[in-house]
Design a protein around this motif. Sequence first.
Motif, mmCIF file in Angstrom:
data_model
loop_
_atom_site.group_PDB
_atom_site.id
_atom_site.type_symbol
_atom_site.label_atom_id
_atom_site.label_comp_id
_atom_site.label_asym_id
_atom_site.label_seq_id
_atom_site.Cartn_x
_atom_site.Cartn_y
_atom_site.Cartn_z
ATOM 1 N N ALA A 194 -6.247 -7.669 -21.210
ATOM 2 C CA ALA A 194 -6.995 -6.450 -20.884
ATOM 3 C C ALA A 194 -6.217 -5.563 -19.913
ATOM 4 O O ALA A 194 -6.212 -4.339 -20.036
ATOM 5 N N MET A 195 -5.540 -6.179 -18.943
ATOM 6 C CA MET A 195 -4.798 -5.405 -17.950
ATOM 7 C C MET A 195 -3.633 -4.653 -18.578
ATOM 8 O O MET A 195 -3.235 -3.588 -18.093
ATOM 9 N N THR A 196 -3.058 -5.193 -19.635
ATOM 10 C CA THR A 196 -1.926 -4.518 -20.268
ATOM 11 C C THR A 196 -2.350 -3.232 -20.978
ATOM 12 O O THR A 196 -1.496 -2.439 -21.391
ATOM 13 N N GLU A 197 -3.650 -3.008 -21.122
ATOM 14 C CA GLU A 197 -4.118 -1.758 -21.707
ATOM 15 C C GLU A 197 -3.980 -0.587 -20.728
ATOM 16 O O GLU A 197 -4.071 0.572 -21.126
ATOM 17 N N LEU A 198 -3.773 -0.910 -19.433
ATOM 18 C CA LEU A 198 -3.513 0.135 -18.446
ATOM 19 C C LEU A 198 -2.072 0.627 -18.614
ATOM 20 O O LEU A 198 -1.149 -0.169 -18.778
ATOM 21 N N ALA A 199 -1.890 1.927 -18.551
ATOM 22 C CA ALA A 199 -0.554 2.504 -18.744
ATOM 23 C C ALA A 199 0.426 2.076 -17.664
ATOM 24 O O ALA A 199 1.644 2.081 -17.887
ATOM 25 N N ASN A 200 -0.075 1.699 -16.493
ATOM 26 C CA ASN A 200 0.783 1.352 -15.367
ATOM 27 C C ASN A 200 1.039 -0.149 -15.235
ATOM 28 O O ASN A 200 1.635 -0.591 -14.257
ATOM 29 N N VAL A 201 0.597 -0.935 -16.213
ATOM 30 C CA VAL A 201 0.795 -2.384 -16.158
ATOM 31 C C VAL A 201 1.564 -2.851 -17.396
ATOM 32 O O VAL A 201 1.171 -2.572 -18.524
ATOM 33 N N ALA A 204 -8.838 -9.072 -4.443
ATOM 34 C CA ALA A 204 -9.563 -8.135 -5.299
ATOM 35 C C ALA A 204 -9.420 -6.704 -4.792
ATOM 36 O O ALA A 204 -9.274 -5.763 -5.577
ATOM 37 N N ALA A 205 -9.432 -6.529 -3.472
ATOM 38 C CA ALA A 205 -9.278 -5.196 -2.891
ATOM 39 C C ALA A 205 -7.889 -4.640 -3.178
ATOM 40 O O ALA A 205 -7.725 -3.446 -3.451
ATOM 41 N N ARG A 206 -6.876 -5.492 -3.121
ATOM 42 C CA ARG A 206 -5.521 -5.051 -3.451
ATOM 43 C C ARG A 206 -5.441 -4.561 -4.891
ATOM 44 O O ARG A 206 -4.711 -3.605 -5.197
ATOM 45 N N GLN A 207 -6.188 -5.188 -5.771
ATOM 46 C CA GLN A 207 -6.129 -4.847 -7.189
ATOM 47 C C GLN A 207 -6.700 -3.469 -7.496
ATOM 48 O O GLN A 207 -6.435 -2.907 -8.567
ATOM 49 N N GLU A 208 -7.451 -2.898 -6.553
ATOM 50 C CA GLU A 208 -8.009 -1.565 -6.770
ATOM 51 C C GLU A 208 -6.917 -0.515 -6.915
ATOM 52 O O GLU A 208 -7.134 0.552 -7.494
ATOM 53 N N ARG A 209 -5.728 -0.804 -6.382
ATOM 54 C CA ARG A 209 -4.608 0.134 -6.524
ATOM 55 C C ARG A 209 -4.235 0.356 -7.986
ATOM 56 O O ARG A 209 -3.657 1.384 -8.354
ATOM 57 N N LEU A 210 -4.531 -0.611 -8.832
ATOM 58 C CA LEU A 210 -4.132 -0.515 -10.235
ATOM 59 C C LEU A 210 -4.918 0.550 -10.992
ATOM 60 O O LEU A 210 -4.448 1.052 -12.015
ATOM 61 N N THR A 211 -6.097 0.890 -10.492
ATOM 62 C CA THR A 211 -6.932 1.888 -11.169
ATOM 63 C C THR A 211 -7.234 3.075 -10.259
ATOM 64 O O THR A 211 -8.164 3.835 -10.515
ATOM 65 N N ALA A 212 -6.447 3.244 -9.216
ATOM 66 C CA ALA A 212 -6.647 4.349 -8.282
ATOM 67 C C ALA A 212 -6.164 5.657 -8.906
ATOM 68 O O ALA A 212 -5.562 5.680 -9.983
ATOM 69 N N GLU A 213 -6.432 6.765 -8.217
ATOM 70 C CA GLU A 213 -6.020 8.080 -8.721
ATOM 71 C C GLU A 213 -4.501 8.147 -8.895
ATOM 72 O O GLU A 213 -4.001 8.739 -9.855
ATOM 73 N N GLN A 214 -3.778 7.557 -7.937
ATOM 74 C CA GLN A 214 -2.331 7.414 -8.056
ATOM 75 C C GLN A 214 -2.034 5.917 -8.127
ATOM 76 O O GLN A 214 -1.742 5.269 -7.111
ATOM 77 N N PRO A 215 -2.114 5.350 -9.312
ATOM 78 C CA PRO A 215 -2.071 3.895 -9.453
ATOM 79 C C PRO A 215 -0.705 3.282 -9.167
ATOM 80 O O PRO A 215 0.346 3.919 -9.351
ATOM 81 N N LEU A 216 -0.743 2.059 -8.704
ATOM 82 C CA LEU A 216 0.455 1.272 -8.489
ATOM 83 C C LEU A 216 0.975 0.805 -9.848
ATOM 84 O O LEU A 216 0.206 0.325 -10.683
ATOM 85 N N SER A 217 2.260 0.941 -10.069
ATOM 86 C CA SER A 217 2.877 0.469 -11.303
ATOM 87 C C SER A 217 3.322 -0.982 -11.125
ATOM 88 O O SER A 217 3.994 -1.306 -10.139
ATOM 89 N N VAL A 218 2.933 -1.838 -12.046
ATOM 90 C CA VAL A 218 3.294 -3.261 -11.978
ATOM 91 C C VAL A 218 3.976 -3.674 -13.274
ATOM 92 O O VAL A 218 3.445 -3.445 -14.366
ATOM 93 N N TRP A 219 5.150 -4.240 -13.128
ATOM 94 C CA TRP A 219 5.877 -4.777 -14.278
ATOM 95 C C TRP A 219 6.139 -6.242 -13.985
ATOM 96 O O TRP A 219 6.896 -6.577 -13.071
ATOM 97 N N ALA A 232 0.820 -1.212 0.000
ATOM 98 C CA ALA A 232 0.000 0.000 0.000
ATOM 99 C C ALA A 232 0.855 1.264 0.000
ATOM 100 O O ALA A 232 0.442 2.306 -0.503
ATOM 101 N N ALA A 233 2.058 1.166 0.589
ATOM 102 C CA ALA A 233 2.947 2.320 0.651
ATOM 103 C C ALA A 233 3.837 2.429 -0.585
ATOM 104 O O ALA A 233 4.472 3.460 -0.802
ATOM 105 N N SER A 234 3.898 1.377 -1.383
ATOM 106 C CA SER A 234 4.772 1.353 -2.553
ATOM 107 C C SER A 234 4.117 2.035 -3.746
ATOM 108 O O SER A 234 2.898 2.167 -3.816
ATOM 109 N N ASP A 235 4.960 2.460 -4.693
ATOM 110 C CA ASP A 235 4.403 3.012 -5.927
ATOM 111 C C ASP A 235 4.721 2.137 -7.134
ATOM 112 O O ASP A 235 4.166 2.336 -8.215
ATOM 113 N N SER A 236 5.604 1.141 -6.956
ATOM 114 C CA SER A 236 5.877 0.249 -8.074
ATOM 115 C C SER A 236 6.311 -1.126 -7.578
ATOM 116 O O SER A 236 6.925 -1.256 -6.513
#
Length: 296
Positions: free
Chosen positions: A204-211, A162-177, A115-119
């Motif tokens: 579908a998830m790869t369409e997000l800029a942060n994934v 599922a709740a953790r995954q909400e970070r992927l579409t949050a206002e300040q989304p988590l970046s996942v590589w 939750a504290a991480s950004d990537s």
Amino acid sequence: MSVRNVTAQPSTVLGRQLGDELRRYREAAGLSTAVAAEALDCTKAKISRIENGRVPVRVPDLTALLHAYGIGDDAVLKRLTTLARSVHPRRREGWWDQYGPVLEDAYRDYIALEAASDSIRTFQSQLVPGLLQTPAYAWAVTVASKAWRTPDEIEQFVKVRAARQERLTAEQPLSVWAVVAEGVLHQRVGGVDVMRAQLEHLVAMTELANVTVQVLPFSRGAHGGMFGPYLLLSLPQVSALDVVLMEHPTGHIWLERESEVARYRDLFDDARRSALSPEESVARIKRIAVSEEFTA
């Protein structure tokens, strides 16, 4: 190798992250530990222990230190307050608390740090990364783990994912590589229908800029990731400590020493260079999803 098995004792990772940030804020303000100690009416030794992550920080003390360092950003205060409350089991606070005993302390530690991480950078050799799993896939994995036995426990754990995954579409989304071994795409977790839907979800998830998802194909042969999956978590600050998490059937292992973390950065860089490009990877996933393997 310096490791910490967080199933045996609470991880020091969160305290080290908080202490390191407080030290950098103090140094940026040009203040000594003696001046910081005056802000809390304590000894310089206590400030040193706080900055080394050896003692937890009460929220009032955290607020006083940030004020002394000239930090008035509400977002910084909120983030560090969450981190401070996560350091000690009795002070943990977060959305995950509502799930009660279904979460062990080790997993709570991980969620708090995530939750504290950004990537997050991860290599996975057997499973689709948790943040990219469908509910049906997550259910099948959870059942197979045998760590949760009743349908209610399994359902609660899947909801946490599922709740953790909400970070992927949050206002300040988590970046996942994520780099995944090609075998992950062929493992019929949950059966043909569940796996086909999972592959479609990955695309579908790869369409997000942060994934970003890359596939390491069978044709690449031997590679450093063959020895097991891992996650590299990074906090927003440029000079923040990165940490590595490795999971195994009976718990988790954290790597915190910089030389060891650097080794895993190199492993990940090698994995992404050896893998198909993101565009080629999406094409490979699509091709597997519509192959006879999942449509027959």
